[in-house]
Design a protein around this motif. Structure first.
Motif, PDB file in Angstrom:
ATOM      1  N   PRO A 103      48.505   2.282  22.636  1.00 24.90           N
ATOM      2  CA  PRO A 103      48.848   2.987  23.863  1.00 24.90           C
ATOM      3  C   PRO A 103      50.137   2.474  24.512  1.00 24.90           C
ATOM      4  O   PRO A 103      50.451   1.297  24.441  1.00 24.90           O
ATOM      5  CB  PRO A 103      47.651   2.744  24.781  1.00 24.90           C
ATOM      6  N   ARG A 117      50.982   4.387  30.270  1.00 20.17           N
ATOM      7  CA  ARG A 117      49.700   5.058  30.041  1.00 20.17           C
ATOM      8  C   ARG A 117      48.550   4.083  30.303  1.00 20.17           C
ATOM      9  O   ARG A 117      47.585   4.401  30.988  1.00 20.17           O
ATOM     10  CB  ARG A 117      49.688   5.589  28.596  1.00 20.17           C
ATOM     11  N   ARG A 125      48.154   3.640  34.002  1.00 20.62           N
ATOM     12  CA  ARG A 125      47.534   4.789  34.683  1.00 20.62           C
ATOM     13  C   ARG A 125      46.047   4.865  34.336  1.00 20.62           C
ATOM     14  O   ARG A 125      45.224   5.199  35.183  1.00 20.62           O
ATOM     15  CB  ARG A 125      48.256   6.080  34.302  1.00 20.62           C
ATOM     16  N   ASP A 126      45.722   4.518  33.081  1.00 22.56           N
ATOM     17  CA  ASP A 126      44.310   4.523  32.691  1.00 22.56           C
ATOM     18  C   ASP A 126      43.524   3.496  33.498  1.00 22.56           C
ATOM     19  O   ASP A 126      42.409   3.759  33.948  1.00 22.56           O
ATOM     20  CB  ASP A 126      44.166   4.221  31.193  1.00 22.56           C
ATOM     21  N   ARG A 154      40.402   4.062  36.076  1.00 25.56           N
ATOM     22  CA  ARG A 154      39.143   3.333  35.937  1.00 25.56           C
ATOM     23  C   ARG A 154      38.761   2.667  37.276  1.00 25.56           C
ATOM     24  O   ARG A 154      37.611   2.751  37.724  1.00 25.56           O
ATOM     25  CB  ARG A 154      39.305   2.274  34.851  1.00 25.56           C
TER      26      ARG A 154
END
Lengths: 91, 182, 412, 277
Positions: free
Chosen positions: D255, D259, D262-263, D267
């Protein structure tokens, strides 16, 4: 084997169907196009351009075989090679 | 804020790293804030996390605190002999000391010295010296006439775990017979 | 501790006086200065923190790593301070408010990025929690050695900087929001020059309950058109150009034209310099924040900033109690330097946490008679109340500061 | 001006400040071809540079958004910018000084994070804008203005460094491999992660003049060609050969940095919501 060819060959095949345009005002006369060209298209001008170089010009457009080497190698974005509009009509 | 006179209470707590000195100051400070006071707490320590000296300097005042430095403590809590020696001169009021840690007590001002056997009690009652700071805090609450309920509330807010034991330890200090006036 | 016979005039000139009056709903906490600086930034809309941990600013990084993801922001722990501030500048160019925090050794590494941000008019906030030096010094002791470094925060000259210094945990919270506002307004990096005491100190702290409701926070506006700035104009309300909207922004390290193209012509250099300096110099009225006590009738005035100002103020009150008509000036805006606070022709006693004397030189320059300016330098520890009172008493009665251990009075 | 320059560059900044016969323009021309063949528009690409020949010559030529960072810091700036503008393609065009010397720490850590940018390291084997001193990529033994007795320090290959650091696409070409460079840059741009393309090109004014003994543009480009092929024009072996081509291709295998961030934020937000309930 060398990158540049000192001796120019006579054009064969689809010669004469290409427009070779040089932005002479932005040419810095590195000579790459002339040297990389397999046929005899380019020549130096005898008068300097506005940035002080003796620029390249298209002396023998009719010899161009459209290999695009000059377009690829020009470091100053000067050269454009495209199919002549009249040639397009005949194809 | 005004430059008018304001009563300020200075509290100095010092001991070794890991004894819960800062936690004690934090609870004390928060309890005071809950009652509408202004509080500052300077904490200083040596470079090592455990073992070096740790000091909390609290100033509690009804109004904005100018100097946060404790120069004349109203209460000094000494958890270690080096701390006792180092900061004795910064105190003009009561000195709460742990007799297990501070064995040689200076001769001057015997009436200012109060022995709180926090470490010993913590070992006896809870089998864990870590509760000594709460026993000491309980004793301090009694001795300084602070609001016990506010202290309990602040403690629960500051300490994340072992609430029951900590409350019990606070109670041990608060109900220490030697501190309850006859 | 002291009883003052006559009421002494007190003045705090700062925008948060009004803010604190208007916003009273919230939480009261016992928290550290680093916490207040972090929450202030979050409240001001900071969404990127990029930096490198360094004591005593480390806790800001830790708090940020926890808080930013909660509000949709990003915490980046960079490979060094150079990367940290550059990443902040990049994020700000991309449209997010950004902040970094460091201490002296890291602050000197940021000068490269500081100059780049000034030149390209990138708003962001830098916290420098000063510790005693030189170099790594003592990590857990306060210092005030970056007064001039914060002013001359990059090489090459030809710029002005904005530097603010809080002296309490509560003030650190409001002042951080103010710093973000000034950064947005003046399109420049703003330094918060704090110290080990303020950042490590725990103090009662009021935090308003809803950050979104704070109407005084200057929002980020994006300039979605060329040119980069109107040349020669002092129009501050040109918001930052933002990369990523296809407007053809050019952000260059070199002297540039109003479009942002690098250029080697003196006229362009003069235009850029004029703008960078005067956008701040011409708006000093919007930038000066300070606190004074009893300066109107004072025979001697103590000057300090940051944590040090806390004990100095108490020292001034103590001197008053001893019958000396002492006054007090606390600088909150350190740069641009508020010359107008030193108009009275009386002796000034400048207390700062260094032995070389930095703030004192500026006071000497701006006071009517520089020869009457006295220096009380101390290193690694706050001045005690007793020291300040003795110094003020000495100057008021004999014109001299008495011999005191660990206090330096010489300025060369 | 050629058609792609008209489409993507700023007419006011052409001709560039490059010396005659400098390879920087050639490589930029190939970048334009890659961008065009991928169907990217001006607005889709953010062009970042540093300082030195490559920074100065390419800065502001790109018609879209540009930034020219201080020396070596282009990747540090891009780290922040990528968080704010995650959907753009980034072309970070830097020199050997920026990438392999003053900014190496940023290069390594951008690779480690798998920052979604394409770094084009245009390498003229020395610090030419300051007059031709050696750099970490100057071949051993060659004379420069600061190695008058020959370069004694061993150099290093930045491709090896970024590969070891975790870059997901690493390739090397030279200024005589136009078709290959265009293909490689296309692959690099297609990788949603950290791509590194090392391109060697000739400097006539300094490296050529001092290390190769000539300012002849043709001879200097010929020298690059010989060391790309490993053989001289007369058929003998060159003193060394650059290994060109794709050196590591793990495109889209892990990844991308922004990204990941942002993930994580998503979460954290979800956890907070769950706790509130």
């Amino acid at each position: 084997m060398a990158l540049f060819k000192a001796e120019k060959k006579a054009p064969k095949g689809p010669a004469g169907r290409w427009d070779v345009v040089i932005g002479e005002d932005m040419c810095k006369a590195c000579g790459f196009c002339l040297s990389v060209c397999p046929v005899d298209v380019f020549a130096y001008r005898k008068a300097p351009n506005k940035i002080g170089w003796f620029p390249m010009y298209t002396a023998h457009e009719e010899n161009c075989i459209g290999c695009m080497l000059c377009y690829q190698i020009c470091p100053d974005f000067c050269i454009d090679v495209s199919v002549k509009s009249t040639a397009v009509a005949t194809v | 804020m005004t430059a008018a006179a304001k009563p300020r209470t200075e509290i100095l707590i010092s001991g070794f790293g890991g004894q819960g000195v800062i936690r004690m100051g934090q609870i004390l400070g928060l309890a005071a804030i809950k009652q509408g006071h202004r509080v500052t707490m300077l904490k200083s320590h040596g470079t090592e996390t455990r073992g070096g000296y740790v000091r909390a300097q609290l100033v509690i005042s009804p109004d904005y605190v100018d100097s946060p430095v404790v120069e004349n403590a109203d209460v000094f809590v000494a958890f270690s002999a080096p701390a006792y020696k180092k900061f004795f001169d910064h105190c003009r009021g009561k000195i709460l000391y742990d007799p297990e840690m501070v064995e040689d007590v200076r001769a001057e001002g015997p009436e200012r010295h109060v022995a709180v056997p926090a470490t010993q009690l913590a070992k006896e009652r809870f089998n864990n010296v870590l509760f000594a700071n709460m026993i000491m805090l309980g004793a301090l609450t009694r001795l300084s006439g602070l609001d016990y309920e506010a202290m309990k509330k602040a403690m629960l807010e500051v300490i994340p775990r072992f609430h029951e034991q900590n409350l019990a330890a606070l109670d041990v200090g608060y109900t220490l017979p030697a501190l309850i006036p006859a | 501790m002291s009883t003052l016979a006559p009421a002494v005039s007190e003045q705090l000139v700062a925008p948060w006086v009004e803010w604190a009056r208007r916003y009273t709903r919230g939480r009261r906490l016992l928290e550290a200065g680093t916490y207040a600086l972090t929450e202030g930034a979050i409240a001001a809309g900071c969404r990127v923190f990029a930096g490198y941990p360094i004591t005593p600013a480390t806790d800001i990084a830790e708090y940020m790593s926890k808080r930013l993801p909660q509000v949709g922001g990003y915490y980046v722990q960079c490979e060094d301070e150079l990367a940290g501030m550059h990443a902040c500048a990049g994020a700000s160019l991309g449209g997010l408010k950004a902040m970094t925090a460091t201490s002296g050794p890291g602050y000197t590494l940021m000068h490269d990025a500081y100059g780049w941000s000034i030149t390209n008019e990138i708003p962001l906030v830098v916290v420098d929690a000063m510790r005693v030096g030189p170099i790594s010094g003592i990590t857990g002791a306060p210092g005030q050695g970056e007064f001039y470094i914060a002013r001359y925060a990059s090489h090459g000259g030809n710029f002005e900087t904005i530097v603010l210094s809080p002296s309490s945990v509560q003030e650190a919270f409001w002042l951080t929001i103010d710093a973000f506002n000034l950064a947005e307004r003046f399109r420049t990096p703003v330094t918060i020059l704090t110290d080990q005491v303020i950042s490590d100190m725990w103090e009662d702290l009021f935090i308003p309950e809803d950050y979104d409701a704070l109407d005084f926070v200057v929002p980020r506006k994006n300039n979605l058109m060329m040119p980069f700035y109107p040349v020669g104009s002092a129009d501050l309300d040109v918001p930052p150009n933002v990369i990523g909207h296809g407007t053809g922004v050019c952000v260059s390290a070199y002297t540039h034209t109003e479009e942002g193209y690098d250029i080697e012509e003196m006229e362009a250099q003069w235009a850029q310099t004029y703008r960078l300096i005067n956008k701040i110099r011409h708006h000093r009225d919007q930038l000066t924040r300070y606190e004074t006590v009893g300066v109107e009738d004072a025979d001697v005035i103590a000057v300090a900033y940051g944590a040090n100002a806390r004990t100095v103020k108490t020292g001034v009150l103590e001197a008053r109690r001893r019958g000396v008509r002492a006054g007090f000036v606390r600088l909150i805006t350190l740069w641009p330097f508020p010359d107008e606070l030193f108009e009275r022709d009386v002796p000034y006693v400048v207390c700062e946490l260094n032995y070389d004397g930095q703030l004192v030189r500026e006071v000497m320059r701006s006071a009517p008679d520089g020869k009457k300016v006295r220096f009380m330098g101390k290193s690694a520890e706050l001045h005690t109340v007793a020291e300040v009172a003795a110094g003020l008493e000495g100057v008021a009665r004999t014109g001299r500061i008495p011999e005191l251990p660990y206090i330096w009075t010489e300025v060369r | 001006m050629n058609r792609l320059a008209k489409k993507y560059l700023r007419p006011s900044q052409i001709p560039t400040k490059a010396c005659h016969g400098c390879g920087i323009g050639m490589i930029e021309n190939w970048l334009l071809q890659a961008i065009d063949e991928m169907g990217l528009k001006q607005d889709d690409v953010i062009f970042g540079t540093g300082i030195g020949c490559v920074g100065r010559q390419t800065f502001a030529t790109w018609g879209g958004d540009n930034f020219g960072a201080t020396h070596g810091r282009a990747l540090a700036v891009a780290t922040g910018l990528k968080l704010a503008q995650p959907d753009k393609k980034y072309l970070i065009v830097v020199g050997d000084g920026d990438a392999a010397s003053i900014g190496t720490s940023h290069l390594i850590h951008a690779a480690r994070r798998n920052l979604g940018v394409t770094v084009i390291c245009e390498d003229n084997m020395g610090y030419e804008s300051t007059g031709g001193q050696f750099s970490p990529t100057t071949p051993a033994g060659y004379v420069t203005n600061s190695s008058p007795y020959g370069m004694v320090e061993p150099g290093f290959d930045p491709c090896d460094v970024v590969k070891a650091a975790g870059a997901t696409f690493v390739a090397e070409t030279t200024a005589t491999q136009w078709h290959q460079t265009v293909k490689i840059v296309k692959k690099a741009l297609a990788n949603d992660g950290f791509s590194f393309v090392h391109v060697r090109f000739p400097c006539n004014e300094n490296f050529g003049a001092y290390a190769l003994g000539t300012r002849d543009t043709l001879k200097n480009l010929e020298w690059i060609y010989e060391h790309t092929q490993g053989r001289k024009a007369d058929g003998t072996d060159a003193d060394f050969t650059w290994e060109t081509g794709i050196k590591h291709d793990a495109s889209n295998s892990r990844p991308e940095f922004s990204r990941l961030m942002r993930d994580m934020n998503a979460r954290v937000k979800a956890d907070m919501k769950a706790k509130q309930k």
